[in-house]
Design an enzyme around this catalytic site. Structure first.
Site, mmCIF file in Angstrom:
data_model
loop_
_atom_site.group_PDB
_atom_site.id
_atom_site.type_symbol
_atom_site.label_atom_id
_atom_site.label_comp_id
_atom_site.label_asym_id
_atom_site.label_seq_id
_atom_site.Cartn_x
_atom_site.Cartn_y
_atom_site.Cartn_z
ATOM 1 N N GLY A 46 38.656 41.312 33.341
ATOM 2 C CA GLY A 46 37.698 40.252 33.047
ATOM 3 C C GLY A 46 36.343 40.578 33.637
ATOM 4 O O GLY A 46 36.253 41.332 34.609
ATOM 5 N N GLN A 51 28.091 38.790 36.841
ATOM 6 C CA GLN A 51 28.326 40.048 37.545
ATOM 7 C C GLN A 51 27.399 41.178 37.098
ATOM 8 O O GLN A 51 27.308 42.205 37.757
ATOM 9 C CB GLN A 51 29.791 40.491 37.360
ATOM 10 C CG GLN A 51 30.775 39.565 38.053
ATOM 11 C CD GLN A 51 32.197 39.977 37.753
ATOM 12 O OE1 GLN A 51 32.766 39.568 36.759
ATOM 13 N NE2 GLN A 51 32.761 40.827 38.599
ATOM 14 N N CYS A 92 38.529 42.158 41.926
ATOM 15 C CA CYS A 92 37.280 41.823 41.234
ATOM 16 C C CYS A 92 36.424 43.075 41.141
ATOM 17 O O CYS A 92 36.307 43.815 42.123
ATOM 18 C CB CYS A 92 36.551 40.743 42.025
ATOM 19 S SG CYS A 92 34.995 40.237 41.284
ATOM 20 N N LEU A 93 35.815 43.290 39.975
ATOM 21 C CA LEU A 93 34.968 44.478 39.817
ATOM 22 C C LEU A 93 33.753 44.434 40.749
ATOM 23 O O LEU A 93 33.167 45.471 41.038
ATOM 24 C CB LEU A 93 34.519 44.628 38.358
ATOM 25 C CG LEU A 93 35.641 44.942 37.362
ATOM 26 C CD1 LEU A 93 35.093 44.969 35.935
ATOM 27 C CD2 LEU A 93 36.324 46.261 37.687
ATOM 28 N N HIS A 134 39.230 32.686 37.555
ATOM 29 C CA HIS A 134 38.448 33.619 38.376
ATOM 30 C C HIS A 134 37.064 33.851 37.741
ATOM 31 O O HIS A 134 36.038 33.778 38.428
ATOM 32 C CB HIS A 134 39.239 34.935 38.486
ATOM 33 C CG HIS A 134 38.541 36.049 39.192
ATOM 34 N ND1 HIS A 134 39.042 36.649 40.324
ATOM 35 C CD2 HIS A 134 37.381 36.709 38.913
ATOM 36 C CE1 HIS A 134 38.221 37.611 40.715
ATOM 37 N NE2 HIS A 134 37.198 37.672 39.871
ATOM 38 N N HIS A 138 32.943 32.742 38.749
ATOM 39 C CA HIS A 138 31.730 33.578 38.803
ATOM 40 C C HIS A 138 30.540 32.829 38.205
ATOM 41 O O HIS A 138 29.421 32.917 38.717
ATOM 42 C CB HIS A 138 31.939 34.878 38.021
ATOM 43 C CG HIS A 138 32.629 35.963 38.780
ATOM 44 N ND1 HIS A 138 32.140 36.475 39.966
ATOM 45 C CD2 HIS A 138 33.767 36.663 38.517
ATOM 46 C CE1 HIS A 138 32.959 37.444 40.395
ATOM 47 N NE2 HIS A 138 33.952 37.573 39.535
HETATM 48 NI NI NI Z 1 35.535 38.930 39.575
#
Ligand code: NI
Length: 171
Positions: A46, A51, A92-93, A134, A138
């Protein structure tokens, strides 16, 4: 399409609250395509627009196996949540190589627009439910490490700052 740089925790821009998308037009479809390309390239399940430093309510996901079922949610809103909760390990990236357990609703129903601007409803459970909650966090400027203890969060913050510093020095 283009790969977009992903903000890394504790970058303060990750705490920006996203605004709703006013119209699902070519610009938004290009953003969706770039988010999907970036997510797949980073091997994530995701990615939220937040982000990549775009503060609009857009998320992309793919929790399928093999990863060939992209899901696009524009202006997502949770319309129902299960009373039942579930604890799952999350990553998480924006917080690479950190995984920890977070408690969330076991099932959620989400209303959103797809990339053509058509409304749809998603009944999510399992990994999809984890992922959608999640990613929607963000959009509210919240990173999953904020569910962890202060001690853990401080350790993660220090680790991430060091990692970024080391990378900038080319190590
Ligand atoms: Ni994330």
């Amino acid at each position: 399409m283009a790969l977009l740089p992903i903000l890394r925790y504790p970058d303060p821009r990750l705490h920006t609250v996203a605004r709703p998308v006013a119209a699902v037009d070519e610009r938004v479809r290009r953003l969706v395509a770039d988010l999907l390309e970036t997510m797949y390239a980073a091997d994530g399940v995701g990615l939220a627009a937040t982000q990549v430093d775009v503060h609009e309510r857009v998320i992309v996901m793919d929790t399928s196996e093999p990863r060939d079922r992209p899901l696009v949610l524009i202006n997502p809103e949770i319309v129902a949540r299960s009373a039942e909760m579930a604890v799952n390990e999350e990553g998480c990236l924006s917080v690479p190589q950190i995984y920890d357990r977070v408690e969330r609703h076991a099932r959620v129903t989400v209303r959103a627009l797809d990339r053509e601007g058509r409304p749809f409803e998603l009944e999510a459970e399992g990994l999809t439910a984890v992922c959608v909650q999640h990613e929607m966090d963000h959009l509210l400027g919240k990173v999953f490490v904020e569910y962890l203890s202060h001690l853990k969060r401080d350790r993660i913050r220090t680790k991430m700052l060091k990692k970024t510093r080391d990378e900038q020095r080319g190590r």
